[in-house]
Design a protein around this motif. Structure first.
Motif, PDB file in Angstrom:
ATOM      1  N   UNK A  64       0.850  -1.187   0.000  1.00  0.00           N
ATOM      2  CA  UNK A  64       0.000   0.000   0.000  1.00  0.00           C
ATOM      3  C   UNK A  64       0.886   1.238   0.000  1.00  0.00           C
ATOM      4  N   UNK A  65       0.630   2.123  -0.928  1.00  0.00           N
ATOM      5  CA  UNK A  65       1.480   3.299  -1.113  1.00  0.00           C
ATOM      6  C   UNK A  65       1.561   4.149   0.160  1.00  0.00           C
ATOM      7  N   UNK A  66       0.433   4.457   0.824  1.00  0.00           N
ATOM      8  CA  UNK A  66       0.546   5.251   2.058  1.00  0.00           C
ATOM      9  C   UNK A  66       1.423   4.578   3.114  1.00  0.00           C
ATOM     10  N   UNK A  67       1.397   3.247   3.172  1.00  0.00           N
ATOM     11  CA  UNK A  67       2.222   2.540   4.148  1.00  0.00           C
ATOM     12  C   UNK A  67       3.698   2.599   3.768  1.00  0.00           C
ATOM     13  N   UNK A  68       3.987   2.488   2.470  1.00  0.00           N
ATOM     14  CA  UNK A  68       5.376   2.569   2.021  1.00  0.00           C
ATOM     15  C   UNK A  68       5.973   3.947   2.311  1.00  0.00           C
ATOM     16  N   UNK A  69       5.119   4.974   2.317  1.00  0.00           N
ATOM     17  CA  UNK A  69       5.588   6.355   2.524  1.00  0.00           C
ATOM     18  C   UNK A  69       5.305   6.866   3.933  1.00  0.00           C
ATOM     19  N   UNK A  70       4.864   5.980   4.816  1.00  0.00           N
ATOM     20  CA  UNK A  70       4.547   6.399   6.186  1.00  0.00           C
ATOM     21  C   UNK A  70       5.772   7.008   6.857  1.00  0.00           C
ATOM     22  N   UNK A  71       5.557   8.130   7.523  1.00  0.00           N
ATOM     23  CA  UNK A  71       6.645   8.787   8.240  1.00  0.00           C
ATOM     24  C   UNK A  71       7.480   9.735   7.404  1.00  0.00           C
ATOM     25  N   UNK A  72       7.154   9.873   6.116  1.00  0.00           N
ATOM     26  CA  UNK A  72       7.951  10.746   5.244  1.00  0.00           C
ATOM     27  C   UNK A  72       7.390  12.161   5.162  1.00  0.00           C
ATOM     28  N   UNK A  73       6.135  12.338   5.574  1.00  0.00           N
ATOM     29  CA  UNK A  73       5.488  13.645   5.436  1.00  0.00           C
ATOM     30  C   UNK A  73       4.822  13.849   4.098  1.00  0.00           C
ATOM     31  N   UNK A  74       4.901  12.868   3.200  1.00  0.00           N
ATOM     32  CA  UNK A  74       4.255  12.971   1.887  1.00  0.00           C
ATOM     33  C   UNK A  74       2.751  12.832   2.032  1.00  0.00           C
ATOM     34  N   UNK A  75       2.005  13.669   1.327  1.00  0.00           N
ATOM     35  CA  UNK A  75       0.549  13.544   1.279  1.00  0.00           C
ATOM     36  C   UNK A  75       0.172  12.695   0.075  1.00  0.00           C
ATOM     37  N   UNK A  76      -0.570  11.619   0.305  1.00  0.00           N
ATOM     38  CA  UNK A  76      -1.036  10.774  -0.796  1.00  0.00           C
ATOM     39  C   UNK A  76      -2.451  11.175  -1.160  1.00  0.00           C
TER      40      UNK A  76
END
Length: 393
Positions: A64-76
């Motif tokens: 899951x993209x949001x999980x892969x980017x968790x903690x980065x501050x990126x808004x999906x």
């Protein structure tokens, strides 16, 4: 850049290129005043390198993209882009949202083109969508029990991998690989011999030196006039990119890819960076073609460029050279052709179990690299091409 207003970076597309670019941007700009938004129609990361496995009935890891980017501050933002206003620097999405950008990363990738041959869009399956690939796989058990035929159109790497995977999973099927050129023609002779032995062992029929001129509901017609019976037809040849850039007035080539300068910025709109299959990228030795290998490198490079531009630092042109052509041949065999910078084969190749391990590492790297980017920079480039990329074009 304003000290109060964050520099808005919008990334369109979360395939291999878009995901890596986003993860690396988050890392490289974390001490800068930026806001990064990643736009993609699905929250699931699609492993395009493994779609042939899905077509053969295998289950993949559900990244899951949001999980892969968790903690980065990126808004999906889950949506599809429908228009780009280059004057207002805004992207319109199909959910009605409008995203303003200061920097745009265009990573919309490509799909298999079913418009080039009549009947392909109506009667052939593709590996463009994991859901369709899954539905395709559900047809195979019954078809194998009846001794049916699956026709794979296209003898490139995708077609080879799909034919081998399906034949291994369902020995009761007849798998016919139709190709204008010999499968593996881009490889050296030793690698091709390994490939041929594997396809022979799996029982894959090869129909070579012909083109499909029409796809019928239960057959394909060849340019020789022959009609070949086919219970299921899988189309793996031809490339189509999104028309979004051309519609927005961004300079593109006839195929719709954004024309880039040596730092992968649009030649007409330098605030737009194009990566992966959506970009026309030239090196001293020639033009990049769409592969995961070049896609993740252009992604990491572009993240570096954007971060350096925001710091008002000098950027160097991209230097990239191809290194290998990894091809899986079912779950128990593979062949790796090592190459020169321009993707022409050299004398070295790897086959068998070691090649299986090698190919698995290649296929597994992108999601892992994205997830780990917030902790450490994992390398994505194996070669800069040496002297070849320093020659004058």
């Amino acid at each position: 850049m304003s000290t109060t207003t964050a520099h808005a970076i919008v990334v369109l597309g979360a395939g291999y290129s878009g995901l890596i670019a986003t993860a690396r941007l988050a890392r490289y700009t974390r001490k800068l005043n930026t806001h990064i938004t990643l736009v993609n129609p699905s929250p699931r990361f699609v492993e395009r390198l493994r779609m042939h496995q899905v077509a053969a009935g295998q289950e993949l890891v559900d990244y899951r993209i949001p999980e892969l980017l968790a903690g980065t501050g990126v808004e999906f933002h889950q949506a599809a882009a429908t228009a780009i206003d280059t004057q207002a620097r805004a992207v319109t999405l199909d959910d009605g949202a409008v995203l303003r950008y200061d920097t745009l990363v265009y990573a919309l990738g490509s799909t298999t083109d079913t418009s080039i041959v009549p009947g392909a869009a109506e009667h052939a399956w593709t590996l463009n969508d994991p859901r369709l690939a899954h539905h395709f796989s559900q047809r195979l058990p019954e078809l194998a029990a009846a001794g049916g035929t699956v026709t794979v159109c296209g003898g490139g790497l995708t077609g080879i991998e799909a034919a081998a995977e399906i034949a291994e999973a369902y020995p009761g099927l007849t798998v016919d690989l139709i190709s204008a050129a010999r499968p593996g023609s881009m490889m050296g002779e030793q690698a091709r011999r390994h490939l041929d032995r594997a396809l022979d062992r799996l029982g894959v029929v090869r129909t070579v030196g012909v083109k499909v001129t029409k796809v019928l509901p239960d057959a394909v017609r060849l340019d020789s006039g022959e009609v070949v019976a086919s219970d299921l037809t899988l189309w793996t040849t031809g490339v189509h990119v999104s028309p979004l850039a051309a519609q927005a007035g961004i300079a593109t080539d006839p195929q719709g890819r954004i024309i880039t300068d040596p730092t992968l910025r649009s030649v007409s709109h330098p605030e737009i960076h194009a990566i992966g299959d959506a970009a026309l990228v030239r090196q001293a030795w020639g033009q990049l073609h769409g592969t995961c290998q070049s896609g993740v490198v252009t992604a990491d490079y572009t993240a570096t460029v954007i971060a350096r531009l925001l710091r008002a630092k000098r950027v160097k042109p991209l230097r990239f050279g191809y290194f290998h052509q990894p091809v899986s041949l079912g779950r128990k065999d593979a062949v790796i052709q090592f190459t020169g910078a321009d993707d022409t084969p050299n004398r070295w190749y790897l086959g068998g179990r070691l090649a299986v391990i090698y190919k698995e590492q290649v296929s597994s790297t992108p999601p892992v690299a994205a997830k780990m980017s917030r902790y450490v920079k994992l390398p994505v480039q194996l070669s800069k091409g040496g002297r070849t990329t320093r020659k004058t074009a």
